[in-house]
Design a protein around this motif. Structure first.
Motif, mmCIF file in Angstrom:
data_model
loop_
_atom_site.group_PDB
_atom_site.id
_atom_site.type_symbol
_atom_site.label_atom_id
_atom_site.label_comp_id
_atom_site.label_asym_id
_atom_site.label_seq_id
_atom_site.Cartn_x
_atom_site.Cartn_y
_atom_site.Cartn_z
ATOM 1 N N PRO A 15 5.400 -16.722 41.727
ATOM 2 C CA PRO A 15 6.656 -17.420 41.997
ATOM 3 C C PRO A 15 6.424 -18.470 43.084
ATOM 4 O O PRO A 15 5.468 -18.368 43.849
ATOM 5 N N TYR A 16 7.275 -19.463 43.140
ATOM 6 C CA TYR A 16 7.143 -20.465 44.183
ATOM 7 C C TYR A 16 8.522 -20.912 44.645
ATOM 8 O O TYR A 16 9.530 -20.682 43.974
ATOM 9 N N GLY A 17 8.554 -21.508 45.812
ATOM 10 C CA GLY A 17 9.814 -21.976 46.376
ATOM 11 C C GLY A 17 10.577 -20.826 47.004
ATOM 12 O O GLY A 17 10.016 -20.010 47.723
ATOM 13 N N CYS A 18 11.852 -20.778 46.698
ATOM 14 C CA CYS A 18 12.733 -19.759 47.266
ATOM 15 C C CYS A 18 13.040 -18.683 46.225
ATOM 16 O O CYS A 18 13.364 -18.999 45.089
ATOM 17 N N LEU A 19 12.917 -17.432 46.634
ATOM 18 C CA LEU A 19 13.363 -16.316 45.805
ATOM 19 C C LEU A 19 14.668 -15.840 46.426
ATOM 20 O O LEU A 19 14.665 -15.167 47.460
ATOM 21 N N ASN A 20 15.769 -16.234 45.796
ATOM 22 C CA ASN A 20 17.066 -15.934 46.381
ATOM 23 C C ASN A 20 18.084 -15.628 45.284
ATOM 24 O O ASN A 20 17.725 -15.492 44.123
ATOM 25 N N ALA A 21 19.337 -15.535 45.680
ATOM 26 C CA ALA A 21 20.402 -15.162 44.746
ATOM 27 C C ALA A 21 20.486 -16.115 43.557
ATOM 28 O O ALA A 21 20.894 -15.724 42.466
ATOM 29 N N THR A 22 20.055 -17.344 43.729
ATOM 30 C CA THR A 22 20.117 -18.329 42.652
ATOM 31 C C THR A 22 19.190 -17.984 41.499
ATOM 32 O O THR A 22 19.538 -18.180 40.333
ATOM 33 N N ASN A 23 18.005 -17.462 41.819
ATOM 34 C CA ASN A 23 17.026 -17.221 40.754
ATOM 35 C C ASN A 23 16.490 -15.792 40.707
ATOM 36 O O ASN A 23 15.590 -15.506 39.928
ATOM 37 N N ALA A 24 17.039 -14.895 41.498
ATOM 38 C CA ALA A 24 16.521 -13.521 41.562
ATOM 39 C C ALA A 24 16.652 -12.775 40.237
ATOM 40 O O ALA A 24 15.744 -12.028 39.860
ATOM 41 N N LEU A 25 17.743 -12.984 39.508
ATOM 42 C CA LEU A 25 17.905 -12.288 38.229
ATOM 43 C C LEU A 25 16.869 -12.747 37.212
ATOM 44 O O LEU A 25 16.304 -11.937 36.479
ATOM 45 N N GLU A 26 16.602 -14.041 37.184
ATOM 46 C CA GLU A 26 15.574 -14.566 36.281
ATOM 47 C C GLU A 26 14.197 -14.034 36.684
ATOM 48 O O GLU A 26 13.402 -13.636 35.835
ATOM 49 N N PHE A 27 13.929 -14.006 37.972
ATOM 50 C CA PHE A 27 12.661 -13.490 38.481
ATOM 51 C C PHE A 27 12.505 -12.015 38.115
ATOM 52 O O PHE A 27 11.464 -11.588 37.613
ATOM 53 N N GLU A 28 13.557 -11.230 38.327
ATOM 54 C CA GLU A 28 13.509 -9.804 37.988
ATOM 55 C C GLU A 28 13.309 -9.612 36.485
ATOM 56 O O GLU A 28 12.541 -8.751 36.059
#
Length: 108
Positions: A15-28
């Motif tokens: 992953p890169y950049g910020c792992l936050n509420a904006t993209n956490a579901l996609e990351f998970e």
């Protein structure tokens, strides 16, 4: 958001950049989809390019770790910057995750 390198039974997610509420579901979702694959036995998450991590990003990692444990698969983090490592230390999750400084330290 991330690059994926695939090798036999091992997958690396970067992953890169910020792992936050904006993209956490996609990351998970990416983490759980990868772990659910039968031909994957270890998932390594390279956090070298992660600039920030909030509670949502952290929970995505915790959920993936739980899934990996339930599936008897490996789940390790590496290249964790000092700024991100402090989050694991403050939440006392540094003792829960297998965290390595460099890729070379990984037990494959």
């Amino acid at each position: 958001m991330q690059t994926v390198l695939k090798s036999h039974k091992i997958q690396v997610i970067r992953p890169y950049g910020c792992l936050n509420a904006t993209n956490a579901l996609e990351f998970e979702r990416d983490l759980t989809t990868t772990l659910a694959q039968e031909d994957i036995s270890n998932l390594f998450v390279d956090l070298a390019d992660v600039e920030s991590l909030d509670s949502s990003g952290l929970m995505a990692l915790v959920s993936a770790l739980k899934l990996a444990q339930n599936l008897s698969k490996g789940f390790q983090l590496y290249s964790v910057s000092p700024a991100i490592r402090i989050i694991f230390e403050l939440t006392q999750l540094d003792g829960v995750f297998e965290i390595f400084e460099h890729k070379a330290e990984l037990a494959v």
